[in-house]
Motif scaffolding. Sequence first.
Motif, PDB file in Angstrom:
ATOM      1  N   ARG A   5      -9.151 -15.282   2.684  1.00  0.00           N
ATOM      2  CA  ARG A   5      -8.750 -14.193   3.577  1.00  0.00           C
ATOM      3  C   ARG A   5      -7.772 -13.261   2.885  1.00  0.00           C
ATOM      4  NH1 ARG A   5      -3.736 -15.671   7.134  1.00  0.00           N
ATOM      5  NH2 ARG A   5      -2.714 -17.204   5.806  1.00  0.00           N
ATOM      6  N   ARG A   6      -7.673 -12.078   3.420  1.00  0.00           N
ATOM      7  CA  ARG A   6      -6.667 -11.102   2.988  1.00  0.00           C
ATOM      8  C   ARG A   6      -5.399 -11.364   3.792  1.00  0.00           C
ATOM      9  NH1 ARG A   6      -9.219  -6.440   3.580  1.00  0.00           N
ATOM     10  NH2 ARG A   6      -9.138  -5.808   1.404  1.00  0.00           N
ATOM     11  N   LEU A   7      -4.261 -11.208   3.168  1.00  0.00           N
ATOM     12  CA  LEU A   7      -2.990 -11.277   3.872  1.00  0.00           C
ATOM     13  C   LEU A   7      -2.536  -9.848   4.126  1.00  0.00           C
ATOM     14  CD1 LEU A   7      -3.251 -14.058   2.403  1.00  0.00           C
ATOM     15  CD2 LEU A   7      -0.785 -14.160   2.542  1.00  0.00           C
ATOM     16  N   GLY A   8      -2.244  -9.561   5.373  1.00  0.00           N
ATOM     17  CA  GLY A   8      -1.822  -8.207   5.720  1.00  0.00           C
ATOM     18  C   GLY A   8      -3.008  -7.330   6.076  1.00  0.00           C
ATOM     19  N   ASP A   9      -2.728  -6.049   6.143  1.00  0.00           N
ATOM     20  CA  ASP A   9      -3.740  -5.081   6.552  1.00  0.00           C
ATOM     21  C   ASP A   9      -4.584  -4.630   5.373  1.00  0.00           C
ATOM     22  OD1 ASP A   9      -2.809  -5.043   9.204  1.00  0.00           O
ATOM     23  OD2 ASP A   9      -1.246  -3.597   8.695  1.00  0.00           O
ATOM     24  N   PRO A  10      -5.831  -4.245   5.629  1.00  0.00           N
ATOM     25  CA  PRO A  10      -6.655  -3.701   4.567  1.00  0.00           C
ATOM     26  C   PRO A  10      -6.103  -2.358   4.088  1.00  0.00           C
ATOM     27  CG  PRO A  10      -7.839  -3.660   6.667  1.00  0.00           C
ATOM     28  CD  PRO A  10      -6.535  -4.348   6.900  1.00  0.00           C
ATOM     29  N   PRO A  11      -6.442  -1.960   2.880  1.00  0.00           N
ATOM     30  CA  PRO A  11      -5.901  -0.716   2.324  1.00  0.00           C
ATOM     31  C   PRO A  11      -6.067   0.509   3.223  1.00  0.00           C
ATOM     32  CG  PRO A  11      -7.028  -1.942   0.619  1.00  0.00           C
ATOM     33  CD  PRO A  11      -7.291  -2.664   1.912  1.00  0.00           C
ATOM     34  N   LYS A  12      -7.186   0.623   3.904  1.00  0.00           N
ATOM     35  CA  LYS A  12      -7.404   1.790   4.761  1.00  0.00           C
ATOM     36  C   LYS A  12      -6.344   1.900   5.852  1.00  0.00           C
ATOM     37  CE  LYS A  12     -10.996   4.242   7.246  1.00  0.00           C
ATOM     38  NZ  LYS A  12     -12.398   4.273   7.612  1.00  0.00           N
ATOM     39  N   LEU A  13      -5.925   0.759   6.415  1.00  0.00           N
ATOM     40  CA  LEU A  13      -4.884   0.780   7.455  1.00  0.00           C
ATOM     41  C   LEU A  13      -3.503   1.038   6.873  1.00  0.00           C
ATOM     42  CD1 LEU A  13      -5.951  -2.114   9.840  1.00  0.00           C
ATOM     43  CD2 LEU A  13      -6.220   0.349  10.157  1.00  0.00           C
ATOM     44  N   ARG A  14      -3.356   0.882   5.547  1.00  0.00           N
ATOM     45  CA  ARG A  14      -2.079   1.190   4.897  1.00  0.00           C
ATOM     46  C   ARG A  14      -2.055   2.612   4.368  1.00  0.00           C
ATOM     47  NH1 ARG A  14      -3.140  -3.804   2.067  1.00  0.00           N
ATOM     48  NH2 ARG A  14      -3.189  -2.573   0.158  1.00  0.00           N
ATOM     49  N   SER A  16      -4.605   4.260   2.511  1.00  0.00           N
ATOM     50  CA  SER A  16      -5.395   4.579   1.334  1.00  0.00           C
ATOM     51  C   SER A  16      -6.542   5.503   1.713  1.00  0.00           C
ATOM     52  CB  SER A  16      -5.954   3.311   0.693  1.00  0.00           C
ATOM     53  OG  SER A  16      -6.838   3.652  -0.356  1.00  0.00           O
ATOM     54  N   GLN A  17      -6.661   6.570   0.999  1.00  0.00           N
ATOM     55  CA  GLN A  17      -7.747   7.509   1.252  1.00  0.00           C
ATOM     56  C   GLN A  17      -8.993   7.169   0.440  1.00  0.00           C
ATOM     57  OE1 GLN A  17      -7.389   9.910   3.648  1.00  0.00           O
ATOM     58  NE2 GLN A  17      -5.433   8.911   3.991  1.00  0.00           N
ATOM     59  N   THR A  18      -8.785   6.668  -0.800  1.00  0.00           N
ATOM     60  CA  THR A  18      -9.929   6.446  -1.692  1.00  0.00           C
ATOM     61  C   THR A  18     -10.330   4.985  -1.773  1.00  0.00           C
ATOM     62  OG1 THR A  18      -8.514   6.098  -3.618  1.00  0.00           O
ATOM     63  CG2 THR A  18      -9.212   8.371  -3.141  1.00  0.00           C
ATOM     64  N   MET A  19      -9.417   4.070  -1.429  1.00  0.00           N
ATOM     65  CA  MET A  19      -9.653   2.623  -1.522  1.00  0.00           C
ATOM     66  C   MET A  19      -9.920   2.181  -2.967  1.00  0.00           C
ATOM     67  SD  MET A  19     -10.062   1.291   1.891  1.00  0.00           S
ATOM     68  CE  MET A  19     -11.152  -0.048   1.597  1.00  0.00           C
ATOM     69  N   GLU A  20      -9.591   3.011  -3.970  1.00  0.00           N
ATOM     70  CA  GLU A  20      -9.868   2.696  -5.360  1.00  0.00           C
ATOM     71  C   GLU A  20      -8.685   2.024  -6.055  1.00  0.00           C
ATOM     72  OE1 GLU A  20     -11.182   6.251  -7.242  1.00  0.00           O
ATOM     73  OE2 GLU A  20     -12.925   6.451  -5.947  1.00  0.00           O
ATOM     74  N   THR A  21      -7.487   2.312  -5.646  1.00  0.00           N
ATOM     75  CA  THR A  21      -6.311   1.771  -6.330  1.00  0.00           C
ATOM     76  C   THR A  21      -5.347   1.196  -5.308  1.00  0.00           C
ATOM     77  OG1 THR A  21      -5.267   3.949  -6.258  1.00  0.00           O
ATOM     78  CG2 THR A  21      -6.478   3.386  -8.258  1.00  0.00           C
ATOM     79  N   CYS A  22      -5.746   0.119  -4.699  1.00  0.00           N
ATOM     80  CA  CYS A  22      -4.973  -0.437  -3.596  1.00  0.00           C
ATOM     81  C   CYS A  22      -4.495  -1.846  -3.907  1.00  0.00           C
ATOM     82  CB  CYS A  22      -5.828  -0.478  -2.346  1.00  0.00           C
ATOM     83  SG  CYS A  22      -6.473   1.128  -1.909  1.00  0.00           S
ATOM     84  N   PRO A  23      -3.168  -2.075  -3.878  1.00  0.00           N
ATOM     85  CA  PRO A  23      -2.681  -3.436  -4.038  1.00  0.00           C
ATOM     86  C   PRO A  23      -3.138  -4.294  -2.864  1.00  0.00           C
ATOM     87  CG  PRO A  23      -0.881  -1.982  -3.432  1.00  0.00           C
ATOM     88  CD  PRO A  23      -2.095  -1.123  -3.622  1.00  0.00           C
ATOM     89  N   ASP A  24      -3.282  -5.580  -3.123  1.00  0.00           N
ATOM     90  CA  ASP A  24      -3.749  -6.484  -2.084  1.00  0.00           C
ATOM     91  C   ASP A  24      -3.287  -7.899  -2.389  1.00  0.00           C
ATOM     92  OD1 ASP A  24      -5.167  -6.478   0.366  1.00  0.00           O
ATOM     93  OD2 ASP A  24      -6.832  -5.397  -0.563  1.00  0.00           O
TER      94      ASP A  24
END
Length: 78
Positions: A5-14, A16-24
């Motif tokens: 699972r992912r911890l926290g919110d997905p990049p889009k909810l944080r 991120s416009q491009t979803m290309e360079t998102c910490p996770d």
Amino acid sequence: MSIVRRLGDPPKLRGSQTMETCPDIFELSDGTFAVMGTEATADLDSLLPPDAARADYERIVIISRETLLRAKRDIPDA
């Protein structure tokens, strides 16, 4: 080993416009965690405190404060 699972919110909810360079942060099937961030070993290695050590196969990565704070609710206490 697999990603459970992912911890926290997905990049889009944080925001991120491009979803290309998102910490996770991800929890893995063996109970360990994987962090995806910006590689910063060369910049930070010499700044580690004296009681910190990094193996040759380890890297220092940077994630945003927001990424970690949003993951906090999903990090188990034990």
